[in-house]
Structures are given as structure tokens and as C-alpha cells.
Design an enzyme around this catalytic site. Sequence first.
Site, PDB file in Angstrom:
ATOM      1  N   HIS A 182       0.816  -1.217   0.000  1.00 50.75           N
ATOM      2  CA  HIS A 182       0.000   0.000   0.000  1.00 50.75           C
ATOM      3  C   HIS A 182       0.841   1.254   0.000  1.00 50.75           C
ATOM      4  O   HIS A 182       0.536   2.218  -0.694  1.00 50.75           O
ATOM      5  CB  HIS A 182      -0.929   0.010   1.205  1.00 50.75           C
ATOM      6  CG  HIS A 182      -2.075  -0.907   1.010  1.00 50.75           C
ATOM      7  ND1 HIS A 182      -2.975  -0.738   0.007  1.00 50.75           N
ATOM      8  CD2 HIS A 182      -2.435  -2.022   1.666  1.00 50.75           C
ATOM      9  CE1 HIS A 182      -3.860  -1.704   0.045  1.00 50.75           C
ATOM     10  NE2 HIS A 182      -3.560  -2.511   1.050  1.00 50.75           N
ATOM     11  N   ARG A 192     -10.858   0.906  -9.194  1.00 51.02           N
ATOM     12  CA  ARG A 192     -10.993  -0.049  -8.079  1.00 51.02           C
ATOM     13  C   ARG A 192     -12.284   0.312  -7.349  1.00 51.02           C
ATOM     14  O   ARG A 192     -12.306   1.218  -6.520  1.00 51.02           O
ATOM     15  CB  ARG A 192      -9.788   0.052  -7.141  1.00 51.02           C
ATOM     16  CG  ARG A 192      -8.478  -0.473  -7.741  1.00 51.02           C
ATOM     17  CD  ARG A 192      -7.341  -0.343  -6.740  1.00 51.02           C
ATOM     18  NE  ARG A 192      -6.208  -1.199  -7.050  1.00 51.02           N
ATOM     19  CZ  ARG A 192      -5.063  -0.780  -7.617  1.00 51.02           C
ATOM     20  NH1 ARG A 192      -4.912   0.484  -7.947  1.00 51.02           N
ATOM     21  NH2 ARG A 192      -4.082  -1.618  -7.847  1.00 51.02           N
ATOM     22  N   ARG A 212     -13.478  -2.441 -12.442  1.00 54.07           N
ATOM     23  CA  ARG A 212     -13.345  -3.779 -11.878  1.00 54.07           C
ATOM     24  C   ARG A 212     -14.459  -3.957 -10.855  1.00 54.07           C
ATOM     25  O   ARG A 212     -14.675  -3.083 -10.010  1.00 54.07           O
ATOM     26  CB  ARG A 212     -11.989  -3.910 -11.202  1.00 54.07           C
ATOM     27  CG  ARG A 212     -11.929  -5.121 -10.300  1.00 54.07           C
ATOM     28  CD  ARG A 212     -10.581  -5.345  -9.733  1.00 54.07           C
ATOM     29  NE  ARG A 212     -10.320  -4.506  -8.584  1.00 54.07           N
ATOM     30  CZ  ARG A 212      -9.128  -4.398  -8.007  1.00 54.07           C
ATOM     31  NH1 ARG A 212      -8.098  -5.034  -8.524  1.00 54.07           N
ATOM     32  NH2 ARG A 212      -8.953  -3.645  -6.956  1.00 54.07           N
ATOM     33  N   GLU A 270      -4.951 -12.318 -12.886  1.00 55.40           N
ATOM     34  CA  GLU A 270      -4.089 -12.117 -11.720  1.00 55.40           C
ATOM     35  C   GLU A 270      -3.733 -13.432 -11.043  1.00 55.40           C
ATOM     36  O   GLU A 270      -2.979 -13.471 -10.090  1.00 55.40           O
ATOM     37  CB  GLU A 270      -4.683 -11.175 -10.676  1.00 55.40           C
ATOM     38  CG  GLU A 270      -6.062 -10.683 -10.914  1.00 55.40           C
ATOM     39  CD  GLU A 270      -6.532  -9.672  -9.898  1.00 55.40           C
ATOM     40  OE1 GLU A 270      -5.740  -8.867  -9.421  1.00 55.40           O
ATOM     41  OE2 GLU A 270      -7.732  -9.696  -9.595  1.00 55.40           O
ATOM     42  N   ASN A 274       0.293  -7.193  -9.923  1.00 57.38           N
ATOM     43  CA  ASN A 274       0.606  -7.245  -8.486  1.00 57.38           C
ATOM     44  C   ASN A 274       0.266  -8.625  -7.935  1.00 57.38           C
ATOM     45  O   ASN A 274       1.073  -9.278  -7.280  1.00 57.38           O
ATOM     46  CB  ASN A 274      -0.208  -6.203  -7.703  1.00 57.38           C
ATOM     47  CG  ASN A 274      -0.062  -4.817  -8.272  1.00 57.38           C
ATOM     48  OD1 ASN A 274       0.910  -4.526  -8.943  1.00 57.38           O
ATOM     49  ND2 ASN A 274      -1.034  -3.959  -8.011  1.00 57.38           N
ATOM     50  N   ARG A 286       2.751 -10.084  -1.435  1.00 54.38           N
ATOM     51  CA  ARG A 286       3.103  -8.789  -2.032  1.00 54.38           C
ATOM     52  C   ARG A 286       3.449  -7.718  -1.002  1.00 54.38           C
ATOM     53  O   ARG A 286       4.076  -6.719  -1.336  1.00 54.38           O
ATOM     54  CB  ARG A 286       1.994  -8.302  -2.960  1.00 54.38           C
ATOM     55  CG  ARG A 286       0.672  -8.078  -2.279  1.00 54.38           C
ATOM     56  CD  ARG A 286      -0.453  -7.961  -3.297  1.00 54.38           C
ATOM     57  NE  ARG A 286      -0.735  -6.586  -3.647  1.00 54.38           N
ATOM     58  CZ  ARG A 286      -1.741  -6.205  -4.415  1.00 54.38           C
ATOM     59  NH1 ARG A 286      -2.535  -7.101  -4.958  1.00 54.38           N
ATOM     60  NH2 ARG A 286      -1.951  -4.931  -4.659  1.00 54.38           N
TER      61      ARG A 286
HETATM   62  C1  PEP Z   1      -3.231  -6.316  -9.328  1.00 54.71           C
HETATM   63  O1  PEP Z   1      -3.356  -7.306  -8.617  1.00 54.71           O
HETATM   64  O2  PEP Z   1      -2.248  -6.125 -10.092  1.00 54.71           O
HETATM   65  C2  PEP Z   1      -4.266  -5.272  -9.326  1.00 54.71           C
HETATM   66  C3  PEP Z   1      -4.247  -4.278 -10.186  1.00 54.71           C
HETATM   67  O3  PEP Z   1      -5.217  -5.354  -8.363  1.00 54.71           O
HETATM   68  P1  PEP Z   1      -4.987  -4.880  -6.837  1.00 54.71           P
HETATM   69  O4  PEP Z   1      -3.621  -4.245  -6.743  1.00 54.71           O
HETATM   70  O5  PEP Z   1      -6.095  -3.946  -6.543  1.00 54.71           O
HETATM   71  O6  PEP Z   1      -5.072  -6.185  -6.124  1.00 54.71           O
HETATM   72 MG    MG Z   2      -5.272  -7.706  -7.662  1.00 54.84          MG
END
Ligand code: PEP
Ligand code: MG
Length: 724
Positions: free
Chosen positions: A350, A457, A493, A586, A609, A620
Site C-alpha cells: 500500500h 478499483r 473492476r 491475476e 501485483n 506482495r
Molecule cells: C493487481 O493485482 O495487479 C491489481 C491491479 O489489483 P490490486 O492491486 O487492486 O489487487
Molecule cells: Mg489484484
Amino acid sequence: MTLGVKLGHTLAFTADGEDADAALKGMVEAVRAGLGEEVVPAPLESEAPALAANERLVVVRNPHGLHARPGAMLVQAAKKFEADIQVRNLDGDGHSVSAKSLMKVISLGVKAGHQLVFKAEGSDAEAALAGLVEAVNSGLGEELVPLAAAPVAEAEQPEIHQVHDIAPNTEVQGVAASPGTAIGPVFVEAPIQFDYPEKAADAAAEQGKLSAAIKQAHSDLADSVVKATQPQAREIMAMHQELLDDPSLAEGAAERMSKGLSAAAAWWSEIDSAATLQAASPDALLAERAADIRDIGRRVMAILCNTSLPQKPDTPYIWVAEDIGPSDVVNMDPAKVLGMVTAGGGASSHSAILARSLGIPALVAMGGAVMTLKQGTEVILNGEAGTLWVAPEAEQLAQAKVRQQQEKALAEKAWASRDQHATTRDGHRMEICANLGETAKAVEAVEAGAEGVGLLRTEFVFMAQSSAPGLEAQIAEYKKAIDALDGRPLVARTLDVGGDKPLPYWPVPKEENPFLGVRGIRLCMQKPELLETQLRALLTAAGDQPIRIMFPMVADWSEWRWAKDMFDKVQAEVQAKDVQVGIMVEVPSAALNAQVFAEEADFFSIGTNDLTQYTLAVDRGNGELASLSDGLNPAVLRLIKMTVDAAHAKGKWVGVCGELGSDPKALPLLVGLGVDELSVSLKRVPMVKAQVRDWSLSACQQLAEQALLASDANAVRALVGEAK
Ligand code: PEP
Ligand code: MG
């Protein structure tokens, strides 16, 4: 060797011979002195609490005491017995609570080294007592610390500044989180230590001190509300005022003072229990309020202990902290923060996403050593190379200043050409869009040259509420973006919550592995009406404007079919004019099965991500593994290629909406792999467009071919570095 002696056990020595007496004395002294280790003050026999026959005492050795997880294990252990089981914390205020209630157990504020007394009544009381003592002694699912090493009370913790040191003119490597060079003095936001007596004789006097401190904190907050320049900061401080007004905190503290605690000790233990309880809440928003409780707690503590809270400098600085969360950013003045450095976090954590969205150079995963920097130490932050140069010499400083000037000139040039297309030297056009977390920012996205929104988002619409937003509220929200985009496409999304980010009004059972649990589309399948309303709102808000809808975390065909059926049903009723429906790639299985998904999906948007997290099995947000968590790993690139090839074979398009799209080293590879659209943080849009213009498609394709054969992400980065 085989006695198996544990803490609290009683040893009896026997000795024969002429120096038996001396030997016994010597042995007893040696054990009392700790046998080379520091000993915890165990209750002397005379101080040991008198226990009834149906009571047992046990010392907690969990490093962070009985927080939510071990607390829950304890409650589960207690629930196995019929007996009524009460537990009290001899090192807290001593009141008994049911051992079968998690809230109550957590409210005891049990820390490492605290003594618990269990009392059981009923047919299986004896077995219950033995079982609970055994459960606590075996760690309640956690590794135990030897008590001598148990964390000391907060007020006694050693100064973090003495732990490490970084020599002057040293370059420290971390993980690049947001590009750009920043030069300036550091402001290290270290955790504050309070010094206070535990006990006080005069409860009335302590009560007076606490009331005065709360009053003072309240009026300080009122001043801050007036002075705050940002509306969000004002709202947070007003909310803190309300929390301070909550009588339960003052009442709880008063009860503790009546039992002999000082005002500061009583207040802090009350704050600690309330915050621990709050943090244990299964819903993420409520759990986040724990930070607010501690925040107001610290304000009052600072007054009681006559300690000043760290004041951010008035002049620009580089902000160094353990981690930086959304609420910290709300309180910050972006004009003063030249750069951000965190000890923890990862490139898609974040704090990294926040830094990029603010356009502030940032480094993450620097390790604890950065917290030891002396306030005001000059540093050079290189947000591209991921390095922090501490107390640089004149030569490094001069080079960094030149680099900064070049970056500034490039940024100005990129801004001036932001409305031109992103076309490579050999005429290949890329579409560059912006990632948004709030619809209100769509105006800024257009102003920055974005050709659309590549990822909205939508969670924010849901997370900011105490109940699911209705159809009309959602339509109004999405319309804000659609109107601002004025004919440019909006890729929305659908709700991506659950697992690690649950909704307050949608409790989900706690999971061992939330990232592998009920997230994204899996959660929506449990509440179809929620997704149906959202789809209806998105399609209705779009009207005749272009809308692209995609589903998060699709891993399996059945999930896609379910979501697509729902979409078809709603679209048949709403009949929006310009609609596409797609999949966020993803999860590796979505990329591996892209050929099948491409039959039906209109497009794919790759969430690098999560794709990186799941491909490399690296959390992550885990700072320790941040260097492994690189989306340029050839394995991730191969999955991107599979997705693109499968989509193009069916005439469908592919975007990348993960953070990798903002990485200058990734850009030529994504272009070369055939990605059609990049959606990046709003502030990066002009620069990404400019960078595309710097490459030719043929060079990018060559580079991508080589990258797919590279050994690891470092080799890929080196390849790109050489090509530039
Ligand atoms: C990702 O996972 O790359 C993505 C864009 O979604 P988020 O970061 O909101 O999980
Ligand atoms: Mg994601």
C-alpha cells in the site's frame, strides 16, 4: 539432561559429603542468579497468589501476549469443556472474565510475562484446568519466547536508535517503489516511548490528572481541526475528538486507577485493551480504527508524561517510517514531503502504491537500519535504482542534483506533450490510461492526458460505507467518472474484497491464508445480489458511453461463466450501448487457460501485483521478500505472453493494470510482448506516454524475446539497462 525443567518448576537438590551445605547454598544461589541468563521476577513464595483448589496459575510467554489469534485458540480450548471457566490476569486489573469469550479474554490486556489464573467449576473442571494450562504452555499456536527475553513493557523498551547505524557516505539498497530523485534531510518517525510510574497512591489525584489531560488533548485537536488544510485530515481529527469523548475509555481507566494504577498506566492499558479488541474485529474497516484509538491514546499519554510527540519539520523532508498507511498520508502535506522511505513493505504494498499515486519518489523494504538514522541526516533517495545514499559527500550530491534537474526537465517535457498519443518511433500506438481509486479523480486523469481509466478499483464505493451502497448511490458515483471521461472508456473492476480486506457489513470467517481464500469473484458468488446491483449500476451509469467491466481474481472457468451469465442477464435488461466484458488476469491459472477464456471474454487486463504474488509465491506486502517479488521475473513475463497471444489469436485486446506498468524498465518489455494498453497511476501518465515515444516496437520485441529466456528478474533488468 532429561529433567525437562521449565519456567516455574521447583528443583530440589540433595547433597552428601563434607561440603554438602556449601554445595546446596551455592546451587540455590546460582539458580537464583539466573545461570548466566536474566531472570524474570517470579513471584516470591511470600508473594505467590493464594490459589483455591479449583484454580491454576500459568505465565503467558507469547511474544505479543494474548492478542486475537492466541486468544481465539485459548477460547477454543476452553469451549471443549463443560465447566464454567473464568480467567483473570494478575498483572492486569485482576477482574475475572469468561475464558469462553474472545472479546473478554482480549480485554484482559494480557502481555508476555503476565500471570493468568484459571478457575473452573463443573463436572470436568479438573480436566479443563489441566487442558488450559497445557494449551497456554504449548503456545496457543505461536512460538513462545523464553521469559527472560520476553518483550518488556512499552515504556521500558530500548531506544530503537541504538540498534543499528549506517555509516556516513554509504549507499543502502532497498526496493524502488516510486521513481524520481529526492535530496534532503530525513525525518524519522520512530515509535514514541513513554516513561511513567505503574502505581500511584492517590487515585483521586490521578483521576484529576487524566481528566485534565483528556481535556487538553481535546482542545489541541479542536485547534488542529481549525488549522487543517486538507478536508480529509479535518475529518480524521474530528473523528478523533469523538473517540476522546467516548465515556467508556475514561470509565475503564477510572476503574483501573481505583485499583492503584497511575493515570498514565491506567489510560494506556485501557487504550491498549480497547485497541486490541478493535483490531480483532473481523471487519477490516473497524479493525483499522485500532490505529485511531492508539493515536488518541498517545496524544493523552504525551500530555500525562510530558513528552512531546514527534513534530514533522516545517521545512521539506524525506519521511522515514516503519510503514506508511493511508491515514498517515491523509495527514501529510505533500508539499513538504520530498520522498518516502519505509523499513518494511514491498513494491506493490500500500505504501508503494500511495507514493506512486502522489508522484513522490519512494523506497520500500529498506530494513530496520533506516529507523536508526539521526534526525536531519541528509540523504539522496534514488527511486529508480532503489537506493538511499546516507550523508553523501559533495561529489555524490552534485551528481544527484544534476540527475534531479534532468528528471525535472523530462517531466516538464512529458507534461507538455501529455495530450499526444503514445506512439513508438516506428509507429506502433499504445493506449495509456489511469488507475483510479476514486471516481472524483477522473477529471485529473483526463487533465494528465489519460486516454481512459484502465482500472477503477470500485471497492472504495463499498468500503467507505457502513452498509452496501444501493443502486442509485452507485449510479451517481460511477457517473462522476463517466461524465469526466467524456467519451473515453472506463474499465471498472467489480468489487474485489474479502480475504485480507473484508467488508464491515459482510463478515467472512477468518481464514488461514486470506490471499488464497474467499476473495474477489469468489466472495461475490456468495452474495449474487450485490454483484447484480453493481453491474446494473455500472451499465446504467454508462448509458451510451463506453464501459468495460472486468471481474477480479478469476481462476476457474466456472467463476467466469457464473459472472458472465449474471452480466448477460443484467445487460439484456439495461442494454448499455458500448460495453465489453473481460477478465482480470491475476491468477496464473487464468493466464495458463487464457486460450479458453479468450473465446468469450472481450478483453484481459493483467493485474501484475497479484499475478507476481501468486506466480512466485511471495506475499506482495512482505518487506523481507520484496526483492523476490519482481514482476520482471521471466516466469511472470511468460504468463503475460501467453495471455497476449491467446487474446490476439481471437482478436481481443490486453491491458496491464498492475504496478508493473509504471516501471520504466518493464515498459519496453510489455510493449514488446504485445500488450495493447497500460493503465498506470495517474501521476505517471505523461511520463509513460513520453517513454513509449522513446522506443521502437522492433527493439522492444527483440528485448522481450531475450527477456523470456533470461534466468531471473535481475538479468531482465540488466538487459533493459543495456538496451537504453
Ligand atoms: C493487481 O493485482 O495487479 C491489481 C491491479 O489489483 P490490486 O492491486 O487492486 O489487487
Ligand atoms: Mg489484484
